[in-house]
Design a protein around this motif. Structure first.
Motif, PDB file in Angstrom:
ATOM      1  N   ARG A 151      17.144 -10.228  -2.426  1.00  0.00           N
ATOM      2  CA  ARG A 151      17.075  -8.771  -2.571  1.00  0.00           C
ATOM      3  C   ARG A 151      15.647  -8.273  -2.392  1.00  0.00           C
ATOM      4  NH1 ARG A 151      15.719  -5.427  -6.522  1.00  0.00           N
ATOM      5  NH2 ARG A 151      15.576  -7.102  -8.071  1.00  0.00           N
ATOM      6  N   THR A 152      14.678  -9.006  -2.922  1.00  0.00           N
ATOM      7  CA  THR A 152      13.273  -8.607  -2.798  1.00  0.00           C
ATOM      8  C   THR A 152      12.547  -9.361  -1.683  1.00  0.00           C
ATOM      9  OG1 THR A 152      12.620 -10.269  -4.438  1.00  0.00           O
ATOM     10  CG2 THR A 152      13.177  -8.057  -5.255  1.00  0.00           C
ATOM     11  N   HIS A 156      10.770 -15.527  -7.070  1.00  0.00           N
ATOM     12  CA  HIS A 156      10.648 -14.990  -8.422  1.00  0.00           C
ATOM     13  C   HIS A 156      10.322 -16.145  -9.359  1.00  0.00           C
ATOM     14  CE1 HIS A 156      11.614 -13.119 -12.259  1.00  0.00           C
ATOM     15  NE2 HIS A 156      11.703 -11.958 -11.653  1.00  0.00           N
TER      16      HIS A 156
END
Length: 302
Positions: A151-152, A156
């Motif tokens: 999504r990004t 993460h």
């Protein structure tokens, strides 16, 4: 402290953990799990079907004062499935597809945003996940501690306040499972879990169903162990199945004259959860029915 400066202390958690009586663990397994929790190491619970691995994982979160996140791994096939999923949404131009974070990614983001929040993420039935999905977990579990978020479009970090536990059934008799590669297994701290002792299982059942007599619970658990410990054809019988059988017998004491009734209860509650038909002697259900018939005819009344 007057004349000696000031001291500052932060409370992490109480030393020692109080395990509830509803969860059975032998002393070594308890020591092993607590050691892994103290080190922040991922915990791999290995054991037969229905021995209480998922319940144990949930209890681990409770005794370690962590928020519990349960992930069913049987739907994970691709490398992104643990971090994000694609969801269709309606828009003015028709149908669009958006990435949405999974509960696992939401927990990682929540832990990163607030260091006071501690999580235990349970990867249930991990060996039912596809190889690509399991490979995506490798940097999550080792010292790299990061996961790709589509999504990004960035990695993460996995905060130190997040710990992992997985539950697996090992062995060729479990269908729809993937072979676990050594690189993946090496990132976990394995803990072998077995069914409770007969006395412990009877106690667990009677706490859950107080109207079940001790005699009935003892006979049902003995029947389950006749299958679990059969020298030629060991067959898994879950604690859920023994509790089901006991609840069916609730309020009555089964005597030898009730042998046909006890046989019917065991066949339904045990064999009904197995592959095949009780009339097929080559299936698990058929083998179990034959073993149970002999048990009721002879051993149940000792």
């Amino acid at each position: 402290v007057p004349g000696r400066g000031a001291y500052e202390a932060a409370f992490e958690r109480a030393v020692g953990r109080s395990w509830p009586a509803e969860v059975w663990l032998d002393s070594f397994a308890r020591h092993r799990i607590e050691s892994l929790l103290d080190r922040g190491s991922p915990v791999l619970l290995i054991g037969p079907q229905g021995c209480g691995k998922t319940v144990l994982a949930r209890t681990m979160a409770e005794v370690d004062e962590r928020e519990f996140v349960h992930i069913n791994c049987s739907h994970a096939e691709e490398s992104d499935d643990f971090s994000a999923s694609v969801s269709p949404v309606s828009s003015g131009d028709g149908l669009a597809f958006l990435w949405r974070d999974t509960p696992m990614m939401e927990a990682l983001e929540a832990a990163a945003a607030d260091s006071r929040r501690r999580f235990l993420i349970c990867l249930d039935e991990l060996n039912r996940a596809g190889r690509r999905a399991r490979n995506a977990l490798l940097p999550v579990l080792d010292r790299t501690r990061r996961i790709w978020n589509p999504r990004t479009a960035a990695y993460h970090p996995v905060p130190e306040t997040v710990q992992f536990v997985a539950a697996v059934n090992m062995g060729t008799r479990f269908g729809d499972t993937e072979a676990s590669d050594l690189a993946g297994l090496d990132r976990w701290g394995p803990v072998h879990i077995d069914y409770p002792t007969a006395a412990a299982e009877v106690a667990i059942i009677r706490r859950a169903a107080p109207d079940v007599t001790a005699a009935s619970a003892t006979r049902v658990v003995a029947a389950a162990n006749a299958l679990r410990k059969h020298p030629e054809w060991p067959i898994s019988v879950s604690v859920r199945a023994t509790e089901d059988a006991c609840r069916t017998l609730a309020g009555r004491t089964v005597r030898q004259r009730d042998a046909a009734f006890l046989t019917a209860v065991l066949r339904n509650c045990f064999c009904g959860r197995m592959d095949g038909d009780v009339a097929d002697p080559l299936s698990d259900a058929g083998r179990a029915a034959s073993i149970l018939d002999r048990f009721v005819a002879k051993d149940a009344w000792r």
